[in-house]
Enzyme design. Structure first.
Site, mmCIF file in Angstrom:
data_model
loop_
_atom_site.group_PDB
_atom_site.id
_atom_site.type_symbol
_atom_site.label_atom_id
_atom_site.label_comp_id
_atom_site.label_asym_id
_atom_site.label_seq_id
_atom_site.Cartn_x
_atom_site.Cartn_y
_atom_site.Cartn_z
ATOM 1 N N ASP A 1 8.293 34.685 30.292
ATOM 2 C CA ASP A 1 8.610 33.219 30.532
ATOM 3 C C ASP A 1 7.670 32.511 30.915
ATOM 4 O O ASP A 1 6.369 33.024 31.189
ATOM 5 C CB ASP A 1 9.749 33.313 31.725
ATOM 6 N N GLU B 1 5.654 28.730 32.618
ATOM 7 C CA GLU B 1 5.632 27.599 33.256
ATOM 8 C C GLU B 1 4.846 26.525 32.780
ATOM 9 O O GLU B 1 3.617 27.060 32.298
ATOM 10 C CB GLU B 1 5.435 27.733 34.811
ATOM 11 N N GLU C 1 6.765 15.683 38.673
ATOM 12 C CA GLU C 1 8.194 16.370 38.072
ATOM 13 C C GLU C 1 8.105 17.763 37.858
ATOM 14 O O GLU C 1 9.054 18.475 38.208
ATOM 15 C CB GLU C 1 8.922 15.369 37.034
ATOM 16 N N HIS D 1 11.479 28.058 40.093
ATOM 17 C CA HIS D 1 11.188 28.803 38.954
ATOM 18 C C HIS D 1 9.769 29.236 39.209
ATOM 19 O O HIS D 1 8.773 28.925 39.690
ATOM 20 C CB HIS D 1 10.977 27.800 37.646
ATOM 21 N N ASP E 1 11.258 34.839 36.806
ATOM 22 C CA ASP E 1 12.383 34.492 35.699
ATOM 23 C C ASP E 1 12.298 35.518 34.604
ATOM 24 O O ASP E 1 13.513 35.685 33.998
ATOM 25 C CB ASP E 1 12.233 33.048 35.212
#
Length: 227
Positions: A7, A9, A52, A150, A155
């Site tokens: 995963d 980010e 965000e 997250h 994850d």
């Protein structure tokens, strides 16, 4: 069979617009069983983190300022990935960022033939249901109470459990056991039973029986078959 569940980010949604990968987490599976080997790294994206994105994963400019650039850790990452199939949720997204980062530092892209997308698998197995990682953890009873935000490695760990469930779950263990167990079933040979022949018994009514039946019928008042 070795597989890598991973995963990422990022700073945003589109690497073509300048968004960068800031974290990657990888879990090694062999025959769908975690081996305990992992790869985890943070990267300085050399660009401000949009608020965000930071609200999603909590990785801000101050935290990432002293982290290595992607090109400084890419060889360790590639060594861990090797040539194994790569499993991700909404894999097009993660492959897009991974390949963009690889291309930017002069390395070949990872072939999409190695891609296994758990989102596509979930949509086939559970049409009409929710397919987010959280929803799939709930469906399969996977504890995600420690997932406040997250995080790539966390994850990936959750996704590894979801992937095992999507591709057979606990049945995998049963199948592996069956491969090492020989079952012998003895079937008795069929032998028909010999029966003694008996001549058919007479079944026609005698003259006396017919006379008694006629006398009985004549005693009936207004029988249905005469109306």
């Amino acid at each position: 069979m070795r597989e890598i569940v991973f995963d990422t980010e990022t700073t945003g949604l589109d690497p073509r617009s300048g968004d960068r990968m800031v974290e990657i987490g990888c879990i090694e599976l062999v025959n769908r069983v975690p081996t305990g080997r992992t790869f985890h790294a943070y990267f300085n994206p050399d660009r401000p983190m949009p608020i965000e994105a930071e609200q999603v994963h909590g990785l801000g400019d101050a935290f990432l300022a002293d982290k290595p650039r992607f090109h400084e850790g890419v060889l360790d990452l590639l060594e861990f990935l090797a040539d194994s199939p790569l499993v991700a949720h909404n894999a097009q997204f993660d492959f897009g960022f991974l390949n963009c980062e690889l291309g930017a530092c002069g390395h070949p892209e990872v072939s999409l033939e190695r891609m296994i997308d758990t989102l596509a698998i979930a949509r086939r197995r559970h049409p009409g249901a929710k397919h987010s990682l959280d929803s799939l953890c709930t469906r399969y009873g996977i504890d995600r109470s420690h997932r406040v935000r997250h995080g790539a490695l966390l994850d990936a760990e959750l996704l590894a459990q979801v992937y095992v469930e999507l591709t057979g779950g606990r049945q995998i263990g049963l199948e592996l056991a069956a491969q090492h167990t020989e079952t012998v079933i003895e079937i008795a040979a069929f032998a028909p039973t010999r029966r003694e022949f008996r001549a058919p018994r007479p079944h026609a009514a005698s003259a006396e029986e017919l006379a008694r039946h006629k006398a009985f019928v004549e005693t009936l008042e207004s029988p249905l078959w005469t109306s």
